[in-house]
Design an enzyme around this catalytic site. Sequence first.
Site, short mmCIF file in Angstrom:
data_model
loop_
_atom_site.label_atom_id
_atom_site.label_comp_id
_atom_site.label_asym_id
_atom_site.label_seq_id
_atom_site.Cartn_x
_atom_site.Cartn_y
_atom_site.Cartn_z
N ARG A 1 -42.70 35.74 -50.20
CA ARG A 1 -42.93 34.92 -51.41
C ARG A 1 -43.78 35.53 -52.51
NH1 ARG A 1 -38.71 32.03 -50.02
NH2 ARG A 1 -39.04 30.39 -48.51
N HIS B 1 -26.27 37.46 -47.45
CA HIS B 1 -26.27 36.03 -47.15
C HIS B 1 -24.84 35.58 -47.37
CE1 HIS B 1 -28.13 31.94 -46.97
NE2 HIS B 1 -26.91 31.67 -47.38
N ASP C 1 -35.78 35.30 -40.31
CA ASP C 1 -35.57 34.58 -41.57
C ASP C 1 -36.77 33.69 -41.88
OD1 ASP C 1 -34.53 33.72 -43.94
OD2 ASP C 1 -32.99 32.43 -43.06
N HIS D 1 -42.00 27.11 -46.63
CA HIS D 1 -42.20 26.15 -47.73
C HIS D 1 -43.33 25.23 -47.29
CE1 HIS D 1 -38.46 27.36 -49.69
NE2 HIS D 1 -37.87 27.29 -48.51
O1 DOR Z 1 -32.97 28.62 -45.60
C1 DOR Z 1 -33.14 29.62 -46.26
N1 DOR Z 1 -34.27 29.82 -46.98
N2 DOR Z 1 -32.17 30.55 -46.32
C2 DOR Z 1 -32.21 31.58 -47.18
O2 DOR Z 1 -31.30 32.36 -47.19
C3 DOR Z 1 -33.34 31.71 -48.12
C4 DOR Z 1 -34.53 31.08 -47.58
C5 DOR Z 1 -35.69 30.96 -48.56
O3 DOR Z 1 -35.99 31.93 -49.24
O4 DOR Z 1 -36.29 29.88 -48.62
#
Ligand code: DOR
Length: 448
Positions: free
Chosen positions: A66, A181, A305, A309
Amino acid sequence: MEQRHDVVLKGATLVNHDGIWDGDIGITGSKISGLGDISVASAGEIIDIAGLYVLPGIIDSQVHFREPGGEHKEDLESGSRAAVLGGVTAVFEMPNTNPTTTSADALADKVSRAEDRMFCDFAFYVGATRENIDELPELERLRGAAGVKVFAGSSTGDLLVDDEESLSRILTKISRRAAFHSEDETRLRERMDVRREGDPSSHSEWRDPTAAMQSTERLVRLAHGAGKRIHVLHISTAEEMAFLAKHKDVASVEVTPQHLTLSTPEAYEVLGTKAQMNPPIRDVQNRQSLWQGLSTGVVDVLGSDHAPHTLEEKAEPYPHSPSGMPGVQTLVPVMLDHVNRGKLSLQRFVDLTSHGPHRIFGIAGKGRIAVGFDADFTIVDLNAERDISDDWIASRSGWTPFDGRRVKGWPVGTIIRGHRVMWEGEIIAPARGKPVRFLEAPAQLRAT
Ligand code: DOR
């Protein structure tokens, strides 16, 4: 005269390309300098690790940290803290930051933010856009570049290249393996009204298996047309797994611990929007097919992955809630628990997290326990039983979808280029992260 080593890891059980065997590991400076039966007299320092397994350093080839632009969710320092606490020694980070990592300047900025500030080693994917295609051959070779990442279906952020002509141009231009992706953007757009306000389970209906399969079929066709290799990230469906098994000449395959562990409808019942990710969590039959792809060798790597958030963002009612969940810190314990349950062998785990990334990305000097390679190790206790909990999570987001899960198997040490960075749950060394180097970008191999 007997060879001297700065440090000897004594009494280890090594898990490596040639099996699982008891032996010692000599480390001199940042490199592995000896393997086998090493006398204590030849060691500067001895670290007794009897009873523990030593794995080559775990490489997580898909994380989102991020920074810049989303530091309220994570930054390079906090993400790497989570990585080393979870036994991860190197990460490949994604370009959907703000600004996006789509130019030489943006990449150099990330590398300079990361060096000696991240606790683990790192590389950054360069995002493809319609505008930077001609520059990609140069960008993919720059110091710190993991290769090109293409969002062929849109996810978090606005990076997207979904038209066939541009995808084909990208593949024609580049020479390294690019990561994708893979969800069909046209189908996602057409079916937006499948989403039900306040019901995150409709996320899996909207982004259905057909959307994933249509895109993956197209990418394989374009890769064959261009004669190039593709890496298809986070495969989630039975159809794709069966299809990709027939196209291993061009395609490498990633799965995530969350697609292997969670399934619908329970994931949404228990976790709500926390279970929302792209591509989505699927039903038990699809999850079973991922395990089958893993046990039959179709899957090349595991990536977390890690897509943090905040809880406030996740508390927005679906579909206003963002997609993604943290995972870099829980990859090792969640997968070791699967090892203990007999779902995969410890050697196959290492194949997916060290040898696999080494092989498909052409990593220089990481991914095996071998003399001359970087002294990167993940030391694990297969018998330790612990509870994964939000309290343990170092990610700024502060939560994990695996909160409350009791697991057997735990990372107890993270050694990176000869330095003990994490030991028994504490970070005990300063941040010394450096860019991972790649054989396919020879300039990266020059002494710096
Ligand atoms: O669920 C996801 N979140 N898939 C992605 O490909 C991107 C990622 C994100 O950056 O939040």
